[in-house]
Design a protein around this motif. Structure first.
Motif, PDB file in Angstrom:
ATOM      1  N   PHE A  27       0.803  -1.216   0.000  1.00  0.00           N
ATOM      2  CA  PHE A  27       0.000   0.000   0.000  1.00  0.00           C
ATOM      3  C   PHE A  27       0.844   1.278   0.000  1.00  0.00           C
ATOM      4  O   PHE A  27       0.308   2.369  -0.114  1.00  0.00           O
ATOM      5  CB  PHE A  27      -0.938   0.022   1.213  1.00  0.00           C
ATOM      6  N   ALA A  28       2.157   1.146   0.153  1.00  0.00           N
ATOM      7  CA  ALA A  28       3.016   2.318   0.347  1.00  0.00           C
ATOM      8  C   ALA A  28       4.003   2.517  -0.792  1.00  0.00           C
ATOM      9  O   ALA A  28       4.427   1.579  -1.453  1.00  0.00           O
ATOM     10  CB  ALA A  28       3.781   2.183   1.657  1.00  0.00           C
ATOM     11  N   VAL A  29       4.370   3.759  -0.971  1.00  0.00           N
ATOM     12  CA  VAL A  29       5.457   4.182  -1.855  1.00  0.00           C
ATOM     13  C   VAL A  29       6.442   4.925  -0.965  1.00  0.00           C
ATOM     14  O   VAL A  29       6.037   5.712  -0.108  1.00  0.00           O
ATOM     15  CB  VAL A  29       4.935   5.123  -2.968  1.00  0.00           C
ATOM     16  N   THR A  30       7.717   4.664  -1.132  1.00  0.00           N
ATOM     17  CA  THR A  30       8.726   5.363  -0.347  1.00  0.00           C
ATOM     18  C   THR A  30       9.368   6.434  -1.220  1.00  0.00           C
ATOM     19  O   THR A  30       9.787   6.162  -2.336  1.00  0.00           O
ATOM     20  CB  THR A  30       9.813   4.393   0.158  1.00  0.00           C
ATOM     21  N   MET A  31       9.420   7.646  -0.692  1.00  0.00           N
ATOM     22  CA  MET A  31      10.050   8.764  -1.390  1.00  0.00           C
ATOM     23  C   MET A  31      11.279   9.152  -0.570  1.00  0.00           C
ATOM     24  O   MET A  31      11.158   9.526   0.592  1.00  0.00           O
ATOM     25  CB  MET A  31       9.072   9.935  -1.500  1.00  0.00           C
ATOM     26  N   THR A  32      12.461   9.015  -1.178  1.00  0.00           N
ATOM     27  CA  THR A  32      13.711   9.323  -0.489  1.00  0.00           C
ATOM     28  C   THR A  32      14.329  10.550  -1.137  1.00  0.00           C
ATOM     29  O   THR A  32      14.437  10.624  -2.365  1.00  0.00           O
ATOM     30  CB  THR A  32      14.688   8.132  -0.572  1.00  0.00           C
ATOM     31  N   PHE A  33      14.751  11.498  -0.325  1.00  0.00           N
ATOM     32  CA  PHE A  33      15.356  12.735  -0.809  1.00  0.00           C
ATOM     33  C   PHE A  33      16.847  12.717  -0.529  1.00  0.00           C
ATOM     34  O   PHE A  33      17.282  12.254   0.520  1.00  0.00           O
ATOM     35  CB  PHE A  33      14.712  13.946  -0.127  1.00  0.00           C
ATOM     36  N   TYR A  34      17.614  13.243  -1.473  1.00  0.00           N
ATOM     37  CA  TYR A  34      19.072  13.269  -1.365  1.00  0.00           C
ATOM     38  C   TYR A  34      19.582  14.695  -1.536  1.00  0.00           C
ATOM     39  O   TYR A  34      19.025  15.480  -2.305  1.00  0.00           O
ATOM     40  CB  TYR A  34      19.701  12.392  -2.449  1.00  0.00           C
ATOM     41  N   CYS A  35      20.668  14.990  -0.835  1.00  0.00           N
ATOM     42  CA  CYS A  35      21.368  16.265  -0.982  1.00  0.00           C
ATOM     43  C   CYS A  35      22.846  15.946  -1.092  1.00  0.00           C
ATOM     44  O   CYS A  35      23.415  15.310  -0.194  1.00  0.00           O
ATOM     45  CB  CYS A  35      21.086  17.164   0.218  1.00  0.00           C
ATOM     46  N   ASP A  36      23.455  16.314  -2.165  1.00  0.00           N
ATOM     47  CA  ASP A  36      24.869  16.023  -2.424  1.00  0.00           C
ATOM     48  C   ASP A  36      25.161  14.530  -2.317  1.00  0.00           C
ATOM     49  O   ASP A  36      26.191  14.109  -1.798  1.00  0.00           O
ATOM     50  CB  ASP A  36      25.779  16.801  -1.475  1.00  0.00           C
ATOM     51  N   GLY A  37      24.220  13.696  -2.783  1.00  0.00           N
ATOM     52  CA  GLY A  37      24.418  12.255  -2.795  1.00  0.00           C
ATOM     53  C   GLY A  37      24.087  11.551  -1.494  1.00  0.00           C
ATOM     54  O   GLY A  37      24.029  10.334  -1.442  1.00  0.00           O
ATOM     55  N   ASP A  38      23.853  12.291  -0.410  1.00  0.00           N
ATOM     56  CA  ASP A  38      23.531  11.684   0.886  1.00  0.00           C
ATOM     57  C   ASP A  38      22.032  11.737   1.127  1.00  0.00           C
ATOM     58  O   ASP A  38      21.369  12.731   0.815  1.00  0.00           O
ATOM     59  CB  ASP A  38      24.240  12.423   2.024  1.00  0.00           C
ATOM     60  N   GLU A  39      21.493  10.666   1.714  1.00  0.00           N
ATOM     61  CA  GLU A  39      20.066  10.640   2.036  1.00  0.00           C
ATOM     62  C   GLU A  39      19.769  11.678   3.104  1.00  0.00           C
ATOM     63  O   GLU A  39      20.447  11.754   4.121  1.00  0.00           O
ATOM     64  CB  GLU A  39      19.662   9.256   2.538  1.00  0.00           C
ATOM     65  N   VAL A  40      18.763  12.501   2.845  1.00  0.00           N
ATOM     66  CA  VAL A  40      18.373  13.546   3.778  1.00  0.00           C
ATOM     67  C   VAL A  40      17.173  13.099   4.599  1.00  0.00           C
ATOM     68  O   VAL A  40      17.167  13.197   5.815  1.00  0.00           O
ATOM     69  CB  VAL A  40      18.051  14.861   3.033  1.00  0.00           C
TER      70      VAL A  40
END
Length: 169
Positions: A27-40
């Motif tokens: 039921f879920a979608v994961t949204m991952t954000f990155y800044c300069d290649g690192d997970e934020v």
């Protein structure tokens, strides 16, 4: 994706993000954000809400999704995702993001091929066991025996899809 900057929403800055779907969490979608290649940060969104938000405004809680126009383009060429964080001493954190609707719908088509809408299944015994293990201060070795539950199988594929901005600025 783009991150809205400023109070009036006039400015936007590019933001690297990835959408992922796992059949084990249908039921879920994961949204991952990155800044300069690192997970934020990482957010779990409702898959159906994300699909509906590409067509019309949805959400009243911490996640609100709606079609939005790209600068100089028609409504619906972008998806606006508003994320509201936990209230703290300085107020409530808020982020407004924009993604190309074509990217989001292509990702959802892939996720729907893995587990079609309406065919999602979750084994409640496994879910309860996992929640008890996560909440228990006792080590897993000292916990009570696992309850046997019927087997439910999901496809093993876990598609990920980078969200990129393909629209002219």
């Amino acid at each position: 994706m783009e991150l809205e900057t400023g109070e009036d929403g006039a400015g936007r800055a590019p933001l690297s993000a990835e959408l992922a779907y796992a059949a084990a969490d249908p039921f879920a979608v994961t949204m991952t954000f990155y800044c300069d290649g690192d997970e934020v940060t990482r957010w779990r969104l409702d898959r159906q809400q994300l699909a509906e938000g590409c067509r019309y405004p949805v959400g009243e809680g911490d996640v609100r999704i709606a079609p939005a126009p790209a600068p100089g383009a028609a409504r619906g060429t972008r998806v606006r995702v508003e994320l509201l964080g936990t209230p703290g001493p300085a107020g409530r954190d808020r982020a407004v993001l924009y993604a190309a609707t074509a990217d989001v719908t292509a990702f959802l088509a892939t996720a729907h091929a893995v587990v079609p809408p309406g065919e999602e299944r979750v084994c409640l015994d496994d879910l309860v066991s996992r929640l008890v293990r996560e909440a228990s201060p006792v080590s897993p070795e000292a916990s009570s025996p696992q309850v046997s539950s019927p087997e439910v199988s999901f496809p093993e594929a876990t598609p990920t899809f980078p969200v990129e901005d393909h629209l002219p600025r």
